[in-house]
Enzyme design. Structure first.
Site, PDB file in Angstrom:
ATOM      1  N   THR A  23      43.752  42.215  41.686  1.00 18.41           N
ATOM      2  CA  THR A  23      43.162  42.989  40.599  1.00 18.41           C
ATOM      3  C   THR A  23      42.623  42.039  39.530  1.00 18.41           C
ATOM      4  OG1 THR A  23      43.550  44.911  39.152  1.00 18.41           O
ATOM      5  CG2 THR A  23      45.355  43.333  39.333  1.00 18.41           C
ATOM      6  N   ASN A  24      42.383  42.537  38.323  1.00 22.41           N
ATOM      7  CA  ASN A  24      41.872  41.684  37.244  1.00 22.41           C
ATOM      8  C   ASN A  24      42.455  42.148  35.910  1.00 22.41           C
ATOM      9  OD1 ASN A  24      40.009  43.716  35.993  1.00 22.41           O
ATOM     10  ND2 ASN A  24      39.125  43.644  38.042  1.00 22.41           N
ATOM     11  N   ARG A  25      42.013  41.540  34.825  1.00 17.37           N
ATOM     12  CA  ARG A  25      42.668  41.748  33.532  1.00 17.37           C
ATOM     13  C   ARG A  25      42.157  42.962  32.760  1.00 17.37           C
ATOM     14  NH1 ARG A  25      41.157  37.061  30.491  1.00 17.37           N
ATOM     15  NH2 ARG A  25      42.195  38.187  28.815  1.00 17.37           N
TER      16      ARG A  25
END
Ligand code: PMT
Length: 210
Positions: A23-25
């Site tokens: 995933t990402n931030r």
């Protein structure tokens, strides 16, 4: 006149195996602020969101998704009903080519995973989905922010792109504030640093003026 907004928000989650994902931030704050602000202004809002730990703004039609493929499917299904589509989600550009049925075991000192490209949802709006409404993309950049955003504007057929510098810690990902440039084909309008809700009201006003 009241409009129907479609807004994408948050990250996507791409499974690596049954217990892990990539995933990402993205926290979803930018997309949820846009959804809340559009609804507050009396518009109808469809919010298509990856996994976020935020309250869904009241009165918004909420469609939760996990992967980029699911977000693509939801946008494909609902975009034609909207007048204005804003893509604030941080969609994974790639996903694992193969997701094993069982947990990946710790066998070697290194692990190699092949990735394949996810569909470009924003890039499909004009072409695959035949969308004719107002189309607004985001550009998350760490260098040449304006130039890269204008490239995205042209490639993806947007009316304007909201560009932010995601190398900065005080704005962008998981911050309650942002500082953006609205990049149009012929000019750029910088919006000073402000909270994401206030910026959302400005972005919505620009979108309604098109
Ligand atoms: O969620 P927050 O914590 O509040 O953070 C806000 C934000 C940094 C995520 C937001 O301001 C932002 O920049 N969103 C876009 C993030 C991104 O993935 O940008 P990009 O430059 O990689 O993608 C360009 C555009 O194409 C974006 O509109 C994106 O939603 C869209 N895209 C990208 C890839 C893909 N496969 N499908 C897409 O629709």
């Amino acid at each position: 006149m009241k409009k129907h907004f479609l807004i994408t928000a948050g990250p996507t989650r791409e499974p690596l195996d049954p217990v892990r994902y990539l995933t990402n931030r993205s926290s979803g704050k930018m997309g949820y602020a846009l959804a809340g602000a559009a609804r507050h202004e009396g518009h109808r809002v469809t919010l298509i969101s990856g996994p976020c730990d935020l309250d869904v703004p009241e009165g918004v039609d909420y469609l939760p998704v996990e992967t980029a493929a699911e977000m693509y499917g939801a946008v494909e299904r609902y975009i034609a009903k909207s007048d204005i589509a804003i893509f604030a989600a941080a969609v994974a550009d790639y996903r694992p080519a193969h997701v094993p049925e069982h947990k990946i075991k710790k066998t070697g000192d290194t692990l190699t995973i092949d990735f394949i490209k996810n569909p470009d949802i924003l890039g499909s709006a004009r072409t695959e989905f035949g969308y004719e409404g107002t189309l607004i993309g985001f550009a998350a950049e760490t260098e040449n922010v304006e130039e890269n955003a204008r490239g995205k504007l042209q490639r993806k057929g947007c009316d304007f792109v909201v560009a932010n510098d995601v190398s900065r810690k005080d704005i962008g990902f998981d911050s309650s504030e942002n500082e953006v440039m609205l990049v149009f084909a012929e000019h750029t309008e910088p919006l000073p640093k402000d909270d994401k809700y206030q910026l959302s009201l400005d972005i919505i006003a620009r979108a309604l003026a098109i």
